[in-house]
Design an enzyme around this catalytic site. Structure first.
Site, short mmCIF file in Angstrom:
data_model
loop_
_atom_site.label_atom_id
_atom_site.label_comp_id
_atom_site.label_asym_id
_atom_site.label_seq_id
_atom_site.Cartn_x
_atom_site.Cartn_y
_atom_site.Cartn_z
N ASP A 1 7.23 -1.96 -3.98
CA ASP A 1 6.10 -2.18 -3.10
C ASP A 1 6.48 -3.08 -1.94
OD1 ASP A 1 3.73 -2.63 -1.94
OD2 ASP A 1 2.84 -3.69 -3.60
N HIS B 1 -0.51 9.22 -2.84
CA HIS B 1 -0.93 8.00 -2.15
C HIS B 1 -0.27 7.86 -0.79
CE1 HIS B 1 -2.29 3.88 -1.65
NE2 HIS B 1 -1.05 3.53 -1.41
#
Length: 427
Positions: free
Chosen positions: A236, A334
């Site tokens: 991330d 996503h």
């Protein structure tokens, strides 16, 4: 997650592309996989907005970041290991003068704390031996503050309430507030100490409304440069607006003499969301299913449109197809739904932290993301992206938005002045 974005045209980070604050402030020293408002492929990279791991030289606690600069500290600085978020409500009798005096006290104290100095003679000294530890303090104003302080005519249009999004389950007691303080450092004692000091200074003027603590990876913990992972195990922090990018001008408010609120020039807007991850449900998915939900490989962060060993910074090809004609990156993945290309170029500077607050009554973990995103106008950044994610992102099934807040972040305190001074002196 909530509004994480994944750029489809981002080049690998340039090791020399640092912000002025990073160059001056870090001799040594993101987070959701797409943690924009989301979780995959778009969090905050480690060298400020630049995407490079900051080296750790000498004692970690000796790193000092400038309190004053082009913008408030804690926005483009390298994300630290710990955060304390706190919102305050102004006392009914405080008014404009009480708010001004509080901001002056906070500014003087923040400048001392970020330099590693005691806040005052009566300081309880719980972090005295630790040094500044890259401490930053960032202050913002909620929409309700302006009426309470007699400054309603100076409330910026970007502070209009966020719309309700499908699936929201917001606890008002853990969101909003007249003032917000974001306190970041590489040691938890330093952040807690700073919060306690600011809270003492606010007695009689403002009361604590809510508080939240979060964490990221400690700088230097990895043996090699690697992007942090979130609680879903996803890399991330792959892409985020950086100085020099076209999207970086969407982070800070322009201002100017003809602007209706010139006092905010050089400032920003902060969207806060407390996003719980349904980790038990997520961890029950096989890895290949998780990868299709995100659009990236879990082990390397490479987009599914590229080879497994291509690397997380490989350009995402949303048009790539498998041999059977199906999309390599699923339509509801996503990174596709969150990409600027899917949101008319909407961009934010995400600076989120993970949290884990034990178990809920049903035995599931109370854990997830303290989502923080800076932008020039939430109506053109967070709102359209989150609206798109809430209705089309397969990751939404594994997330719960449980608290929310929106704040105007004033520019840095002028030399010799205090945070928010531009607001009080605006004509």
């Amino acid at each position: 997650m909530s509004t994480s974005q994944d750029s489809t045209d981002q080049d690998p980070a340039d090791a020399g592309n640092f912000t002025r604050r990073t160059l001056l402030g870090t001799a040594g020293a993101g987070l959701l996989v797409g943690a924009g408002v989301g979780v995959a492929g778009a969090g905050v990279a480690y060298a400020g907005a630049g995407g490079n791991e900051r080296p750790v030289a000498g004692v970690l606690g000796s790193t000092r970041l400038p309190f004053r600069g082009d913008h408030q500290s804690g926005i483009t600085d390298p994300p630290q290991a710990r955060v304390q978020l706190a919102a305050f409500d102004l006392a009914a009798n405080a008014g404009r003068d009480g708010l001004r005096n509080l901001l002056q006290r906070w500014t003087w104290t923040a400048e001392r704390l970020t330099a590693g100095q005691p806040a005052e003679e009566s300081d309880n000294q719980i972090s005295l031996d630790l040094g500044p530890c890259s401490l930053t303090l960032t202050v913002g104003f909620g929409a309700t503050l302006f009426d309470k302080a007699g400054l309603a005519d100076r409330r910026p249009a970007g502070l209009e309430p966020l719309p309700a999004f499908p699936g929201d389950a917001l606890d008002q007691a853990r969101g909003d507030g007249d003032l917000i303080v974001q306190i970041c450092a590489d040691d938890a004692l330093v952040t807690v100490h700073a919060l306690r000091v600011l809270q003492r200074l606010a007695v009689g003027t403002a009361t604590l409304r809510w508080q939240a603590a979060g964490f990221s990876r400690t700088p230097g913990a990895a043996s090699r440069q690697v992007t942090p992972r979130n609680l879903m195990g996803q890399v991330d922090g792959t892409n985020n607006p950086r100085p020099g990018d076209d999207n970086f001008n969407k982070v800070f408010y322009g201002g100017g003499s003809n602007d209706p609120q010139p006092w905010l020039g050089g400032g920003s807007f902060l969207v806060f969301r407390r996003i719980r991850m349904l980790l038990d449900n997520w961890e029950a998915l096989p890895v290949d299913r998780q990868e299709r939900v995100i659009g990236r490989r879990k082990s390397t962060g490479s987009p599914l449109s590229a080879a497994a060993d291509a690397g997380e910074r490989t350009r995402v090809d949303l048009a790539a197809q498998n041999s059977d004609g199906s999309l390599k990156i699923p339509a509801d993945a996503h990174i596709r739904v969150a990409a600027p290309a899917s949101n008319s170029g909407a961009a934010m500077l995400r600076r989120s932290f993970s949290y884990h607050d034990g178990l809920l009554s049903d035995g599931s973990p109370d854990a997830g993301l303290l989502f923080l995103a800076y932008q020039a106008d939430p109506r053109e950044g967070f709102v359209p992206v989150q609206r798109n994610l809430s209705r089309a992102d397969s990751l939404s099934r594994f997330l719960r938005h449980e608290a929310s807040g929106l704040y105007a972040i004033p520019p840095s305190a002028p030399l010799g002045g205090y945070l928010g001074q531009q607001l009080f002196e605006a004509h």
